[in-house]
Write a protein that holds these residues in place. Structure first.
Motif, short mmCIF file in Angstrom:
data_model
loop_
_atom_site.label_atom_id
_atom_site.label_comp_id
_atom_site.label_asym_id
_atom_site.label_seq_id
_atom_site.Cartn_x
_atom_site.Cartn_y
_atom_site.Cartn_z
N LYS A 98 -6.66 1.14 2.09
CA LYS A 98 -7.29 1.08 0.70
C LYS A 98 -7.59 1.95 -0.16
O LYS A 98 -7.34 2.91 -1.19
CB LYS A 98 -7.41 -0.32 -0.14
CG LYS A 98 -5.90 -1.43 -0.57
CD LYS A 98 -6.82 -2.81 -1.35
CE LYS A 98 -6.07 -3.95 -1.06
NZ LYS A 98 -6.66 -5.37 -1.27
N LEU A 146 0.91 -1.11 -0.06
CA LEU A 146 0.19 -0.06 -0.15
C LEU A 146 1.18 1.16 0.13
O LEU A 146 2.14 0.95 -0.49
CB LEU A 146 -0.97 -0.05 1.68
CG LEU A 146 -1.62 -1.03 1.81
CD1 LEU A 146 -2.43 -2.02 3.16
CD2 LEU A 146 -2.71 -0.90 0.14
N LYS A 147 0.61 2.51 0.18
CA LYS A 147 0.97 3.58 0.28
C LYS A 147 0.47 4.01 2.00
O LYS A 147 -0.26 4.52 1.75
CB LYS A 147 0.47 4.53 -0.84
CG LYS A 147 1.40 4.36 -2.27
CD LYS A 147 0.68 5.72 -3.13
CE LYS A 147 1.08 5.09 -4.72
NZ LYS A 147 0.88 5.87 -5.22
N ASN A 177 -5.95 5.78 0.36
CA ASN A 177 -5.07 5.51 -1.03
C ASN A 177 -5.52 6.03 -2.37
O ASN A 177 -5.12 6.76 -3.34
CB ASN A 177 -4.04 4.04 -1.40
CG ASN A 177 -3.03 4.62 -0.50
OD1 ASN A 177 -2.72 2.84 -0.49
ND2 ASN A 177 -2.98 5.01 0.40
N SER A 225 -7.25 9.27 -2.04
CA SER A 225 -5.58 10.41 -2.55
C SER A 225 -5.56 10.12 -3.90
O SER A 225 -5.37 11.18 -4.50
CB SER A 225 -4.26 9.92 -2.19
OG SER A 225 -4.75 9.83 -0.07
N GLU A 226 -5.59 8.99 -4.72
CA GLU A 226 -5.56 9.54 -5.81
C GLU A 226 -6.43 9.81 -7.09
O GLU A 226 -6.05 11.30 -7.63
CB GLU A 226 -5.16 7.80 -6.72
CG GLU A 226 -4.44 7.40 -6.10
CD GLU A 226 -2.97 7.48 -6.63
OE1 GLU A 226 -2.55 7.83 -7.69
OE2 GLU A 226 -1.82 7.20 -5.76
#
Length: 93
Positions: free
Chosen positions: A79, A5-6, A82, A85-86
């Motif tokens: 997830k 993940l980030k 993330n 955020s994208e």
């Protein structure tokens, strides 16, 4: 399975069986040493959980056990964060 993940800053975060790790250091061309993301506070003790991997591939070798229970539901939350955020980056003017 190995899930990357980030972090909030865009770095890699490893999810493995309900535990979450961030990169501690890259030791050579392919080996990564991971540390538990639970850094501790006044209420929660720091976890010394550690793992090693050969790059971003399995197998994950658990070096030091965790001092807390896993939280497998949290992977879905991360997830989702993330993905949000994208999407925000797509619409950032």
């Amino acid at each position: 399975p190995l899930v990357i993940l980030k972090t909030q800053r865009g770095g890699p975060k490893l999810s493995n069986n309900g535990y979450f790790y961030t990169v501690d250091k890259y030791t050579n061309a392919s080996k990564i040493e991971w540390k538990c993301e639970r850094t501790g506070s006044k209420q929660i003790p720091k976890c010394k959980g550690r793992a090693h991997s050969n790059g971003f591939y399995e197998p994950i070798i658990i070096v030091t056990d965790h001092n807390h229970l896993p939280d497998p539901e949290r992977e879905f939350c991360i997830k989702t964060q993330n993905q949000i955020s994208e999407k925000v980056k797509e619409y950032d003017y």
